[in-house]
Design a protein around this motif. Structure first.
Motif, PDB file in Angstrom:
ATOM      1  N   ILE A  52      59.066   7.471  35.997  1.00  0.00           N
ATOM      2  CA  ILE A  52      59.172   8.546  34.768  1.00  0.00           C
ATOM      3  C   ILE A  52      60.510   8.768  34.395  1.00  0.00           C
ATOM      4  O   ILE A  52      61.507   9.097  35.046  1.00  0.00           O
ATOM      5  CB  ILE A  52      58.370   9.811  35.094  1.00  0.00           C
ATOM      6  CG1 ILE A  52      57.032   9.746  35.602  1.00  0.00           C
ATOM      7  CG2 ILE A  52      58.526  10.763  33.971  1.00  0.00           C
ATOM      8  CD1 ILE A  52      56.381  10.832  36.418  1.00  0.00           C
ATOM      9  N   SER A  53      60.560   8.535  32.900  1.00  0.00           N
ATOM     10  CA  SER A  53      61.904   8.770  32.492  1.00  0.00           C
ATOM     11  C   SER A  53      61.936  10.347  31.881  1.00  0.00           C
ATOM     12  O   SER A  53      61.092  10.721  31.447  1.00  0.00           O
ATOM     13  CB  SER A  53      62.474   7.730  31.219  1.00  0.00           C
ATOM     14  OG  SER A  53      61.587   7.867  30.204  1.00  0.00           O
ATOM     15  N   LEU A  54      63.130  10.828  32.169  1.00  0.00           N
ATOM     16  CA  LEU A  54      63.212  12.178  31.726  1.00  0.00           C
ATOM     17  C   LEU A  54      64.673  12.305  31.062  1.00  0.00           C
ATOM     18  O   LEU A  54      65.554  12.333  31.577  1.00  0.00           O
ATOM     19  CB  LEU A  54      63.134  13.279  32.707  1.00  0.00           C
ATOM     20  CG  LEU A  54      63.553  14.732  32.566  1.00  0.00           C
ATOM     21  CD1 LEU A  54      62.709  15.176  31.372  1.00  0.00           C
ATOM     22  CD2 LEU A  54      63.754  15.416  33.803  1.00  0.00           C
ATOM     23  N   THR A  69      62.311  14.637  26.132  1.00  0.00           N
ATOM     24  CA  THR A  69      61.423  13.414  25.867  1.00  0.00           C
ATOM     25  C   THR A  69      61.369  13.017  27.193  1.00  0.00           C
ATOM     26  O   THR A  69      62.045  12.472  28.017  1.00  0.00           O
ATOM     27  CB  THR A  69      62.020  12.603  25.032  1.00  0.00           C
ATOM     28  OG1 THR A  69      62.451  12.908  23.750  1.00  0.00           O
ATOM     29  CG2 THR A  69      61.337  11.258  24.843  1.00  0.00           C
ATOM     30  N   GLN A  70      59.867  12.722  27.768  1.00  0.00           N
ATOM     31  CA  GLN A  70      59.494  12.135  29.143  1.00  0.00           C
ATOM     32  C   GLN A  70      58.733  10.983  28.746  1.00  0.00           C
ATOM     33  O   GLN A  70      57.907  11.020  27.539  1.00  0.00           O
ATOM     34  CB  GLN A  70      58.933  13.174  29.753  1.00  0.00           C
ATOM     35  CG  GLN A  70      59.652  14.188  30.665  1.00  0.00           C
ATOM     36  CD  GLN A  70      59.096  15.178  31.472  1.00  0.00           C
ATOM     37  OE1 GLN A  70      58.395  16.259  30.966  1.00  0.00           O
ATOM     38  NE2 GLN A  70      58.858  14.434  32.490  1.00  0.00           N
ATOM     39  N   GLN A  71      58.908   9.805  29.348  1.00  0.00           N
ATOM     40  CA  GLN A  71      57.948   8.621  29.311  1.00  0.00           C
ATOM     41  C   GLN A  71      57.345   8.703  30.824  1.00  0.00           C
ATOM     42  O   GLN A  71      57.777   8.368  31.913  1.00  0.00           O
ATOM     43  CB  GLN A  71      58.586   7.630  28.993  1.00  0.00           C
ATOM     44  CG  GLN A  71      59.016   7.565  27.389  1.00  0.00           C
ATOM     45  CD  GLN A  71      59.486   6.373  27.121  1.00  0.00           C
ATOM     46  OE1 GLN A  71      60.100   5.585  27.484  1.00  0.00           O
ATOM     47  NE2 GLN A  71      58.919   5.969  25.463  1.00  0.00           N
ATOM     48  N   PHE A  72      55.639   8.530  30.798  1.00  0.00           N
ATOM     49  CA  PHE A  72      55.257   8.344  31.846  1.00  0.00           C
ATOM     50  C   PHE A  72      54.129   7.145  31.841  1.00  0.00           C
ATOM     51  O   PHE A  72      53.213   6.898  31.099  1.00  0.00           O
ATOM     52  CB  PHE A  72      53.885   9.486  31.935  1.00  0.00           C
ATOM     53  CG  PHE A  72      54.574  10.849  32.020  1.00  0.00           C
ATOM     54  CD1 PHE A  72      54.923  11.431  33.278  1.00  0.00           C
ATOM     55  CD2 PHE A  72      54.923  11.584  30.941  1.00  0.00           C
ATOM     56  CE1 PHE A  72      55.106  12.866  33.319  1.00  0.00           C
ATOM     57  CE2 PHE A  72      55.450  12.900  31.043  1.00  0.00           C
ATOM     58  CZ  PHE A  72      55.626  13.451  32.193  1.00  0.00           C
ATOM     59  N   PRO A  73      54.588   6.019  32.652  1.00  0.00           N
ATOM     60  CA  PRO A  73      53.782   4.859  32.482  1.00  0.00           C
ATOM     61  C   PRO A  73      52.399   5.298  33.377  1.00  0.00           C
ATOM     62  O   PRO A  73      52.496   6.056  34.290  1.00  0.00           O
ATOM     63  CB  PRO A  73      54.792   4.048  33.645  1.00  0.00           C
ATOM     64  CG  PRO A  73      55.460   5.030  34.516  1.00  0.00           C
ATOM     65  CD  PRO A  73      55.741   6.134  33.489  1.00  0.00           C
ATOM     66  N   VAL A 182      61.474   9.893  39.271  1.00  0.00           N
ATOM     67  CA  VAL A 182      61.903  10.207  38.032  1.00  0.00           C
ATOM     68  C   VAL A 182      63.354   9.539  37.734  1.00  0.00           C
ATOM     69  O   VAL A 182      64.224   9.941  38.720  1.00  0.00           O
ATOM     70  CB  VAL A 182      61.868  11.614  37.892  1.00  0.00           C
ATOM     71  CG1 VAL A 182      62.415  12.123  36.446  1.00  0.00           C
ATOM     72  CG2 VAL A 182      60.650  12.382  38.071  1.00  0.00           C
ATOM     73  N   LYS A 183      63.603   9.161  36.535  1.00  0.00           N
ATOM     74  CA  LYS A 183      64.911   8.931  36.201  1.00  0.00           C
ATOM     75  C   LYS A 183      65.448   9.559  35.204  1.00  0.00           C
ATOM     76  O   LYS A 183      64.943   9.757  34.071  1.00  0.00           O
ATOM     77  CB  LYS A 183      65.237   7.493  35.638  1.00  0.00           C
ATOM     78  CG  LYS A 183      66.633   6.881  35.486  1.00  0.00           C
ATOM     79  CD  LYS A 183      66.628   5.319  34.969  1.00  0.00           C
ATOM     80  CE  LYS A 183      67.993   5.172  34.658  1.00  0.00           C
ATOM     81  NZ  LYS A 183      69.039   5.335  35.875  1.00  0.00           N
ATOM     82  N   PRO A 184      66.591  10.672  35.484  1.00  0.00           N
ATOM     83  CA  PRO A 184      67.146  11.527  34.781  1.00  0.00           C
ATOM     84  C   PRO A 184      68.438  11.259  33.663  1.00  0.00           C
ATOM     85  O   PRO A 184      68.824  10.663  34.196  1.00  0.00           O
ATOM     86  CB  PRO A 184      67.471  12.820  35.565  1.00  0.00           C
ATOM     87  CG  PRO A 184      67.861  12.380  36.858  1.00  0.00           C
ATOM     88  CD  PRO A 184      67.148  10.767  36.829  1.00  0.00           C
ATOM     89  N   THR A 185      68.221  11.710  32.685  1.00  0.00           N
ATOM     90  CA  THR A 185      69.381  11.664  31.502  1.00  0.00           C
ATOM     91  C   THR A 185      69.593  12.650  30.958  1.00  0.00           C
ATOM     92  O   THR A 185      68.556  13.428  30.402  1.00  0.00           O
ATOM     93  CB  THR A 185      69.162  10.124  30.755  1.00  0.00           C
ATOM     94  OG1 THR A 185      68.737   9.195  31.401  1.00  0.00           O
ATOM     95  CG2 THR A 185      70.314  10.091  29.955  1.00  0.00           C
ATOM     96  N   VAL A 186      70.718  13.148  30.602  1.00  0.00           N
ATOM     97  CA  VAL A 186      71.202  14.387  30.158  1.00  0.00           C
ATOM     98  C   VAL A 186      72.344  14.111  28.861  1.00  0.00           C
ATOM     99  O   VAL A 186      73.268  13.579  29.275  1.00  0.00           O
ATOM    100  CB  VAL A 186      71.345  15.682  30.871  1.00  0.00           C
ATOM    101  CG1 VAL A 186      71.967  16.798  30.042  1.00  0.00           C
ATOM    102  CG2 VAL A 186      70.300  15.845  31.670  1.00  0.00           C
TER     103      VAL A 186
END
Length: 647
Positions: A52-54, A69-73, A182-186
């Motif tokens: 999941i990207s966060l 924004t989150q993306q859930f495969p 989860v892969k987090p980006t801020v």
């Protein structure tokens, strides 16, 4: 004969009333309860398919808004997805997830917006029906951080922020959170420095990303970031990472930073192992961002008053939070009560052993603060004096409520203000728990001729499996078994009596066994004075039975105490004392004068729009708690306990 007549009379009454009841029932609508919706799927110990990207934009410090924004495969053939915001938050011991702060919520399936339905029971959960063939679900929303204290804890100011992932992210229902990657980006404000225990940091401009991690670890590794920031290496892979309201507040003297290095060494000596690969104290020196003291496995979230470093001696009272939260890496994060550990943040936590989780952490927080020099020995003695006094004279609630029952307080009250905490009690498992552990330490020391103490329990209980960064749960029986392994004693009865029984004697025995006693003086001890000056308050609990702010407004009253019985409850304002306008000095002078005077203290008070005069017939003088050695000139048990272990 009287009994027979009474029965006859009762039947006669029933024969008259029954038709009326039947008629009334016939005229009343009588609904039946509808079935509740199906519960959310129970968490399964399996991996969520995909990463999941966060992505969070945390750059809007003007409005205090985080854009997410989150993306859930999703696996092939998935037609339903339930996304949940954490509710039962670690370290909060209660369902305090701020679901109401999420807004502008939208969900998209492969880029096309779809409808969502909030669960009518688990209102932090969103039900999504997915079109056939959906590969990726995108969630977009904002987290509206409070901008005033009355709205909640402020997490973003013009100078700093405290990003807590669980407050602004969703996770898929039905999985252990350790199985959700989860892969987090801020994105941060331009030029800010970022601190977190997360691994694999990379940065492009003001956007920072970290290597993927599981959601459980992500939630356990928050961020402090700020305009004015600095980090110090404390040795042993531990750092002090600090943000402040102003750059000058970071100006700590080298000899004062050394006490934090001592703290790390003393903690490792005490526990004999560590359960982190690296650790950072995340500290905010601020009165603009909301206060916090929260434990994590590889970091901590701490706030202290802005000048706690630049006014070192004066602010000694305010420095216990860091030793306390550091202890939690061993006690609470690694070793954790079995009924409190949960696989996700939806399953309720059970807090029955918080007197170990928090009570023994409070104990070690005091001890390590003194051993390291983070706080002076005298400050810790003053802190203990206040605790003993409170449970000796100002907590009538101990008569009906046990320490163990206060472990339910986080759920019952969720840390909201209460009108009479002296009788309802609050989270006393912290401090009364610590006093109980002090007594346990002294039992061991006296029983072994000083050869052993609670340090030995700490090594045997918390210092196992050096290098294990997971969670190892325990129950009451293991606590007792480990204590008996240190020193054979009826520990089960001891703990059941002190912790689970009501109306127990005041918890003074540990202090007394350690060579100190509670005494009363007409001046505040250092800890009490520091708290009063910081909170702009005057604690007269042990004389008039009330606490007042600097304007004379009552902020608390001891239930059934002198002030309470005279109508001095929260909100009442003292306008004058013996005919003179209220001030802290005026009322203290009046209490002192009343020691020799035969007349009551006269207070002009205001409650709402009504004025009245209250007479307090008190002649005991000013009373504030202190601890006094019962072995003057000699080192006693508490002196030894608080002494440094390292060189």
């Amino acid at each position: 004969m009287k009994y027979r007549n009474a029965v006859v009379t009762l039947f006669a009454l029933l024969s008259v009333s029954t038709p009326a009841l039947a008629q009334d029932s016939a005229q009343r609508s009588r609904p039946t309860a509808p079935a509740l919706p199906a519960p959310l799927p129970a968490a399964q110990d399996k991996a969520y398919p995909g990463t999941i990207s966060l992505d969070i934009d945390a750059s809007d410090v003007v409005h205090g808004v985080y854009r997410v924004t989150q993306q859930f495969p999703v696996a092939a053939g998935t037609d339903k997805l339930i996304l949940v915001q954490p509710s039962w938050l670690p370290g909060n011991h209660s369902p305090t997830g701020p679901a109401a702060l999420l807004a502008q919520i939208h969900f998209l399936a492969d880029g096309k917006e779809i409808k969502w339905q909030r669960d009518t029971v688990a209102v932090n959960a969103f039900h999504l029906n997915l079109p056939a063939g959906t590969q990726v679900v995108t969630a977009k929303f904002i987290h509206t951080s409070p901008v005033q204290a009355r709205e909640g804890r402020i997490t973003m100011t013009q100078e700093m922020l405290n990003l807590q992932w669980e407050k602004m992210s969703l996770y898929p229902s039905g999985y252990y959170t350790r199985g959700v990657t989860v892969k987090p980006t801020v994105k941060f404000p331009a030029g800010w420095t970022v601190y977190t225990a997360l691994d694999g940091k990379s940065q492009q401009g003001d956007t920072v990303t970290w290597t993927p991690t599981d959601y459980e670890r992500l939630v356990d590794e928050p961020i402090f970031a700020g305009k004015y920031a600095q980090r110090w290496d404390l040795g042993h892979d531990v750092g002090m990472a600090v943000v402040a309201d102003e750059a000058k507040l970071l100006g700590i003297k080298p000899e004062n930073m050394k006490v934090y290095r001592n703290l790390v060494s003393e903690a490792l000596l005490t526990f004999g192992a560590r359960h982190f690969d690296h650790y950072d104290f995340l500290l905010a020196l601020t009165d603009r961002m909301g206060g916090i003291g929260l434990e994590h496995h590889r970091s901590s979230e701490n706030q202290m008053e802005p000048k706690v470093w630049t006014e070192w001696d004066k602010m000694d009272w305010d420095r216990n939070v860091i030793p306390h939260e550091f202890v939690h890496s061993w006690n609470g994060k690694y070793r954790r009560p079995a009924d409190l550990w949960t696989p996700d943040y939806q399953q309720p936590m059970q807090n029955t052993l918080l007197w170990v989780y928090e009570g023994q952490t409070q104990f070690w927080g005091y001890i390590l603060a003194a051993r390291s020099g983070v706080q002076t020995k005298q400050t810790i003695l003053d802190t203990l004096a206040g605790a003993v006094a409170r449970y000796s004279e100002a907590t009538p609630g101990r008569g009906w409520r046990s320490v163990e029952d206060t472990t339910f307080a986080p759920v019952l009250n969720m840390r909201r203000p209460l009108p009479y905490t002296s009788v309802t009690r609050t989270e006393d498992y912290y401090v009364e728990g610590a006093l109980t552990w002090l007594e346990a330490d002294q039992i061991i020391r006296q029983g072994t001729g000083g050869r052993k103490g609670l340090d030995d329990f700490a090594k045997a209980f918390f210092g196992v499996r050096d290098g294990d960064w997971g969670e190892l749960t325990y129950d009451f029986d293991e606590v007792v078994k480990t204590l008996n392994g240190v020193y054979a004693y009826d520990w089960a009865s001891f703990l059941k009596t002190r912790i689970y029984e009501t109306n127990q004697p005041a918890p003074t025995k540990g202090v007394e066994m350690a060579g100190y006693k509670l005494v009363w003086k007409d001046t505040q001890n250092g800890y009490e004075k520091g708290v009063s000056e910081s909170r702009k308050s005057l604690d007269l609990s042990y004389s008039l039975g009330v606490t007042l702010d600097n304007e004379g407004t009552v902020t608390g009253a001891v239930f059934d105490g002198l002030g309470y019985n005279a109508g001095l409850v929260s909100g009442v304002k003292v306008m004058a004392v013996n005919g003179t306008a209220y001030s802290g000095e005026t009322i203290k002078d009046a209490i002192t004068a009343a020691k020799t005077a035969k007349t009551p203290i006269s207070l002009l008070v205001k409650r709402g729009d009504a004025f009245s005069t209250v007479a307090l017939d008190y002649h005991g003088g000013l009373r504030w708690p202190w601890l006094e050695s019962t072995t003057p000139g000699k080192i006693n048990g508490l002196d030894r306990l608080l002494a440094p272990r390292g060189k």
